[in-house]
Design an enzyme around this catalytic site. Structure first.
Site, PDB file in Angstrom:
ATOM      1  N   HIS A 290      14.977  52.728  73.024  1.00  0.00           N
ATOM      2  CA  HIS A 290      13.713  52.965  73.737  1.00  0.00           C
ATOM      3  C   HIS A 290      13.956  53.266  75.211  1.00  0.00           C
ATOM      4  O   HIS A 290      14.860  52.715  75.842  1.00  0.00           O
ATOM      5  CB  HIS A 290      12.716  51.820  73.539  1.00  0.00           C
ATOM      6  CG  HIS A 290      13.083  50.490  74.125  1.00  0.00           C
ATOM      7  ND1 HIS A 290      12.807  50.152  75.427  1.00  0.00           N
ATOM      8  CD2 HIS A 290      13.660  49.393  73.569  1.00  0.00           C
ATOM      9  CE1 HIS A 290      13.198  48.910  75.652  1.00  0.00           C
ATOM     10  NE2 HIS A 290      13.732  48.426  74.551  1.00  0.00           N
ATOM     11  N   GLU A 336       8.096  50.477  73.744  1.00  0.00           N
ATOM     12  CA  GLU A 336       8.642  49.468  72.832  1.00  0.00           C
ATOM     13  C   GLU A 336       8.315  48.071  73.310  1.00  0.00           C
ATOM     14  O   GLU A 336       8.007  47.180  72.509  1.00  0.00           O
ATOM     15  CB  GLU A 336      10.163  49.627  72.713  1.00  0.00           C
ATOM     16  CG  GLU A 336      10.825  48.687  71.711  1.00  0.00           C
ATOM     17  CD  GLU A 336      11.140  47.295  72.248  1.00  0.00           C
ATOM     18  OE1 GLU A 336      11.353  46.375  71.441  1.00  0.00           O
ATOM     19  OE2 GLU A 336      11.161  47.118  73.490  1.00  0.00           O
ATOM     20  N   GLU A 337       8.389  47.858  74.618  1.00  0.00           N
ATOM     21  CA  GLU A 337       8.223  46.514  75.165  1.00  0.00           C
ATOM     22  C   GLU A 337       6.819  45.965  74.942  1.00  0.00           C
ATOM     23  O   GLU A 337       6.602  44.759  75.050  1.00  0.00           O
ATOM     24  CB  GLU A 337       8.558  46.504  76.660  1.00  0.00           C
ATOM     25  CG  GLU A 337      10.009  46.835  76.986  1.00  0.00           C
ATOM     26  CD  GLU A 337      10.995  45.758  76.551  1.00  0.00           C
ATOM     27  OE1 GLU A 337      10.560  44.757  75.947  1.00  0.00           O
ATOM     28  OE2 GLU A 337      12.201  45.918  76.804  1.00  0.00           O
ATOM     29  N   HIS A 434      15.111  41.276  80.668  1.00  0.00           N
ATOM     30  CA  HIS A 434      13.768  41.305  81.259  1.00  0.00           C
ATOM     31  C   HIS A 434      13.725  40.686  82.659  1.00  0.00           C
ATOM     32  O   HIS A 434      12.719  40.083  83.048  1.00  0.00           O
ATOM     33  CB  HIS A 434      12.756  40.581  80.365  1.00  0.00           C
ATOM     34  CG  HIS A 434      12.516  41.247  79.048  1.00  0.00           C
ATOM     35  ND1 HIS A 434      11.611  40.769  78.126  1.00  0.00           N
ATOM     36  CD2 HIS A 434      13.048  42.370  78.488  1.00  0.00           C
ATOM     37  CE1 HIS A 434      11.606  41.562  77.056  1.00  0.00           C
ATOM     38  NE2 HIS A 434      12.474  42.540  77.261  1.00  0.00           N
TER      39      HIS A 434
END
Length: 472
Positions: A290, A336-337, A434
């Protein structure tokens, strides 16, 4: 010897060198497993050529350098942001310039959330600025913020036992880190569970295996019928400190300010490129990663590395003049996240052709030194994948473990398509996941070379087999 192999394969168009003849009746293979093994073994020279080009030849470090150029100049790529759309347009141009086929963008609608300005300050028992990262989809606080006493808990069970203490407070979760899959529930569900017992906000210990005072963000989920409260992650260090304070009966007061806001969904694109199959162009082996990321760090590890080794896999195959029997398709997912938003819309658009998908592959767990693949599929397909991985013996990368699922390919796997994810050394992955630490400094060009070689060999060989992988 490896250089002789590289020189030979680099100078000619190989087209399809793996041999194999189908013996089918009513779509069912009549070939023995020994015949399939022989077909895969015949790809040995091609596998060596790919390895030599990626790891020792002119393509070494290419995926790393390509990735660095993008993330250093564009930066993080949050869903709905200008940075993400800029990166998509750059990749569209890059794939065209690389000479790949059928390069195009497939439009999708994606969420648009922005964190805004945010801060947290401990006011009692002392003044202490708390590092936070608001969680994706969180609401903001009122402009003046929320000032409230803290209730520290270590689990949802403790929160339920102490529900009468939670009303009007900020719930701080100091849950132990077991592993990501078990611990992430506190990030995704922490706000909902705190709101159910009347809390004003929730602060969650970052889902990280190691910390140097760094908060980690990620998506969280609200629930219909439950009040929405602001929620953010704090550092491991601050969560543990407040837990120690609370164990001594010390009153803790925090002022939380968050400018987070959700905007209407916006336009984005999945980015697609191919090497069209020579014999079965309608059949597909899909490789993917992604392109979006969170809005901190550079999104180099998550998931720039996975996206760029997927591009590199097609580049390596193209550079060697190879054209497998079925189509190799690269997809760089968007959003995607936010829960695989772009991938779900791709599935909805393409599922009509699901019978033509032989294998779906996703790299979204780092591109550190790989040890093999994780795979989900029938026993027969797994046995075939074990033979394919044996071609990577020169790199000592031959493992085939279970659980090939990934956020962006799960839709296909749940519908019966075999799926594979890169298996690599995750020791450091959740140090940086993240967080502001997800930068090119985490990446290793030599490890990316090897990961790209694995990705290219597996995708090419499966795409060049005479028959698709058998399903359950």
């Amino acid at each position: 010897m490896k250089f002789l192999i590289f020189a030979f394969f680099g100078g000619v168009h190989l087209l399809s060198l793996c041999s194999g003849k189908a013996i089918c009746k009513n779509g069912i293979s009549k070939r023995t497993f020994e015949e399939i093994k022989e077909e895969i073994a015949s790809c040995g020279d091609v596998a060596k050529a790919i390895i030599n080009l990626a790891v020792y030849g002119k393509a070494q470090n290419r995926s790393y350098e390509r990735l660095a150029l993008l993330v250093d100049t564009v930066g993080p790529r949050l869903s709905g942001s200008k940075n993400l759309e800029k990166a998509i347009q750059i990749m569209y141009q890059n794939l065209q310039q690389d000479g790949l086929e059928k390069v195009h963008l497939e439009p999708v609608r994606i969420p648009h959330w922005e964190r805004g300005e945010e801060s947290a300050v401990m006011l009692e028992p002392r003044i202490h600025k708390i590092a936070i990262l608001g969680l994706g989809s969180s609401i903001g606080t009122p402009p003046e913020g929320i000032t409230a006493e803290v209730l520290v808990v270590t689990s949802f069970d403790e929160l339920q036992r102490r529900a009468s203490e939670a009303r009007g407070k900020i719930v701080v979760y100091n849950q132990p880190y077991i592993n990501y899959s078990r611990t992430v529930q506190y990030r995704t569900q922490g706000a909902v569970e705190a709101a159910k017992v009347g809390a004003l906000a929730s602060l969650i210990r970052s889902v990280a295996s190691f910390s140097i005072y760094s908060p980690h963000t990620g998506i969280q989920e609200y629930q219909d019928g439950v009040p929405k409260i602001p929620t953010a992650c704090i550092t491991v260090e601050d969560a543990e400190m407040m837990s120690r304070m609370a164990s001594h009966g010390i009153k803790i007061v925090i002022q939380l300010k968050m400018g987070a806001k959700t905007y209407p969904d916006t336009d984005s694109f999945n980015t697609v490129a191919e090497i069209t199959g020579s014999k079965y162009p309608e059949q597909v082996v899909l490789v993917s990663g992604h392109l979006d990321s969170w809005d901190v760090g550079q999104g180099a590890m998550d998931d720039g590395g996975g996206a760029f080794i997927s591009w590199e896999a097609l580049s390596l195959i193209k550079d060697l003049g190879l054209r497998p029997k079925r189509t190799l398709r690269l997809v760089l997912w968007t959003a995607e996240e936010q829960g695989g938003v772009g991938a779900f819309q791709y599935y909805q658009l393409h599922k009509v052709n699901i019978s033509n998908y032989s294998l779906v592959m996703e790299s979204d767990a780092g591109t550190f030194l790989p040890t093999g693949l994780q795979f989900t599929g029938s026993e027969k397909a797994r046995a075939i994948m074990e033979e394919v991985m044996s071609l990577l013996q020169p790199l000592n990368i031959t493992q085939v473990l279970s659980h090939g699922e990934g956020t962006d390919i799960n839709f296909w796997i749940q519908a019966g398509v075999p799926g594979a994810s890169l298996l690599d050394d995750l020791y450091k992955y959740f140090f940086f996941h993240h967080s502001h630490g997800d930068t090119m400094t985490v990446m290793d060009p030599k490890q990316m070379n090897v990961a790209a070689a694995v990705w290219a060999v597996v995708s090419y060989v499966v795409a060049d087999m005479e028959e698709m992988l058998p399903r359950s």
